[in-house]
Design a protein around this motif. Sequence first.
Motif, PDB file in Angstrom:
ATOM      1  N   ASP A   1      -5.454   2.178  -6.164  1.00 43.13           N
ATOM      2  CA  ASP A   1      -4.480   3.200  -6.551  1.00 43.13           C
ATOM      3  C   ASP A   1      -3.220   3.108  -5.707  1.00 43.13           C
ATOM      4  N   ARG A   2      -2.085   3.527  -6.300  1.00 42.90           N
ATOM      5  CA  ARG A   2      -0.795   3.730  -5.635  1.00 42.90           C
ATOM      6  C   ARG A   2      -0.285   2.462  -4.945  1.00 42.90           C
TER       7      ARG A   2
ATOM      8  N   GLU B   1       5.072   3.248  -8.031  1.00 42.97           N
ATOM      9  CA  GLU B   1       3.642   3.166  -7.761  1.00 42.97           C
ATOM     10  C   GLU B   1       2.851   3.055  -9.059  1.00 42.97           C
TER      11      GLU B   1
ATOM     12  N   GLN C   1       0.839  -1.194   0.000  1.00 44.93           N
ATOM     13  CA  GLN C   1       0.000   0.000   0.000  1.00 44.93           C
ATOM     14  C   GLN C   1       0.883   1.256   0.000  1.00 44.93           C
ATOM     15  N   PRO C   2       0.302   2.426  -0.256  1.00 43.78           N
ATOM     16  CA  PRO C   2       1.097   3.663  -0.239  1.00 43.78           C
ATOM     17  C   PRO C   2       1.745   3.887   1.126  1.00 43.78           C
TER      18      PRO C   2
ATOM     19  N   ARG D   1     -10.568   2.365  -5.869  1.00 51.20           N
ATOM     20  CA  ARG D   1     -10.646   3.742  -6.364  1.00 51.20           C
ATOM     21  C   ARG D   1     -11.717   3.866  -7.436  1.00 51.20           C
TER      22      ARG D   1
ATOM     23  N   HIS E   1       2.540  -0.649  -5.078  1.00 48.10           N
ATOM     24  CA  HIS E   1       3.889  -0.825  -5.609  1.00 48.10           C
ATOM     25  C   HIS E   1       4.495  -2.097  -5.038  1.00 48.10           C
TER      26      HIS E   1
ATOM     27  N   ARG F   1       0.539   4.106 -13.839  1.00 52.45           N
ATOM     28  CA  ARG F   1       0.039   5.451 -13.605  1.00 52.45           C
ATOM     29  C   ARG F   1      -0.875   5.415 -12.384  1.00 52.45           C
ATOM     30  N   THR F   2      -1.028   6.541 -11.738  1.00 54.04           N
ATOM     31  CA  THR F   2      -1.899   6.644 -10.569  1.00 54.04           C
ATOM     32  C   THR F   2      -3.066   7.584 -10.874  1.00 54.04           C
TER      33      THR F   2
ATOM     34  N   THR G   1      -1.365   1.440 -10.584  1.00 53.03           N
ATOM     35  CA  THR G   1      -2.752   1.057 -10.343  1.00 53.03           C
ATOM     36  C   THR G   1      -2.919  -0.423 -10.639  1.00 53.03           C
TER      37      THR G   1
END
Length: 490
Positions: free
Chosen positions: A272-273, A295, A216-217, A253, A275, A321-322, A297
């Motif tokens: 989203d985001r 990061e 997760q981010p 998202r 990695h 891409r995010t 999607t």
Amino acid sequence: MSHFRSELYACLTMWGDALFELCDALLCTDGPVRTLVDLALAPEHRRGHGALYGGLNQGRIDVARLRRALVGMPLPRAADGRLVLAADVSPWLRPDANTCAVRAFCHTFGRGEGKHQMVPGWPYSVVAALEAGRTSWTAVLDAVRLEPGADVAAVTTVQIREVIERLVAAGQWRPGDPEVLVVLDAGYDAPRIAHLLGDLPVEVLGRLRSDRVMRQPTPSRQEFHLANPKGGRPPKHGGEFVFGDPATWGTERAVTVTDTRLYGKATAQAWDRLHPRLTRRAAWLDHDGPLPIIEGTVIRLAVEKLPSGGVNKPVWPWWARTGATEADVNRCWQSFLRRFDNEHTFRLSKQTLGWTKPRLRNSEAADRWTWLVIAAYAQLRLARPLATDLRRPWEKPIEPNKLTPSRVRRGFRNLRAKVGTPAGAGVPKRSRPGPGRPPGSKNRRPATRHDVGRVLATGEAFSRPAHHKVGTKPRRTSGLLLDSEAVSSG
């Protein structure tokens, strides 16, 4: 088409007439190509079979110029006008060619219990431009033979970079146009390729394995202090996102539901985001500085049913891409499905055009034949709106601009008569074959046997000991082909 044929002839710098007529024979022969020497019997090939093999073994092709000619042709585009490229590896299997050098182990997928196999051959990395809808057409732009032990991600990155540079030089992409979308399958390290191509106008979309774990981010400083009031070292990564554990997914998202004709309802969920957590191993062992956080999607695509009736397992594409919107999610998974159009091109090249039929010993000759097949397929694509449908009585009528490559090839002989040929106008003088080896004499210069290229865990190339005797017959033990030295060495 006339301009491309003239440019192709200019790319053939040695044995040009023989190679060009071989390409024409490949396009005008009725039915699939069974053997290479049968092409010498086509009327378009005015030379003997010796010139056929002489052109492949001793000819020269200006590959750089041919690559520029391929990207200069009209290329298919997506609905929004962007270019969509697909990279894939297709093997030319040569399991019994012990006299061929630089063979590598190629992954093959078949039916039955032993469906995953590693067979010796020549793997080729192919980059093609995809069309928008369901079709059997692609635009092949480049092909590179992978050396034994080659880093597929590194080779593909360089290959895609060079293709993008040629597209920009040819005016196929200009500043302000949508970024080029590159679609990859699960065999590629999509995050790494996206990181290496970060300076180009490229979006990478690759499928991930269903057993992957993403991160997760990274939590912000305020979120970290709220979760850890006693303090501590801030983490570099967030919580785990396990593909097989829905409890770790969290809130999506974007979610889209699309009705399809063959698969029922297609549901796409996007997070989203996300990695991967990189470690200093394998490709990142010699990376300078801290490891990057790449990061993107993650999209989960699930369909209601499969046309074959099989198990409809979800697919996990990763987009570099995010901030994806619902339109981006639909565009990504629909573009990913177009990647399978490459399989039609490989099937046509192998089963109809005979790409893997010749039993060539030299890998350079295999490269020349590969480029001739690519040039022949490019001419079929140019002849697509010009060819007449010469359908069989049992085949359904098709609109002129929607013919398959095989049906376009049926009428190429008529188009060739109108376009003409830039090869030598005079009829070539046929020569008599040489006397060959006298009957009853033995071959005193046997061809050298080569091992299949392998790379050990230490990164060094594998080589058989020098005292190994050429021509020693291996013995078969428990269904496996073993060698006495291999058994003694464990």
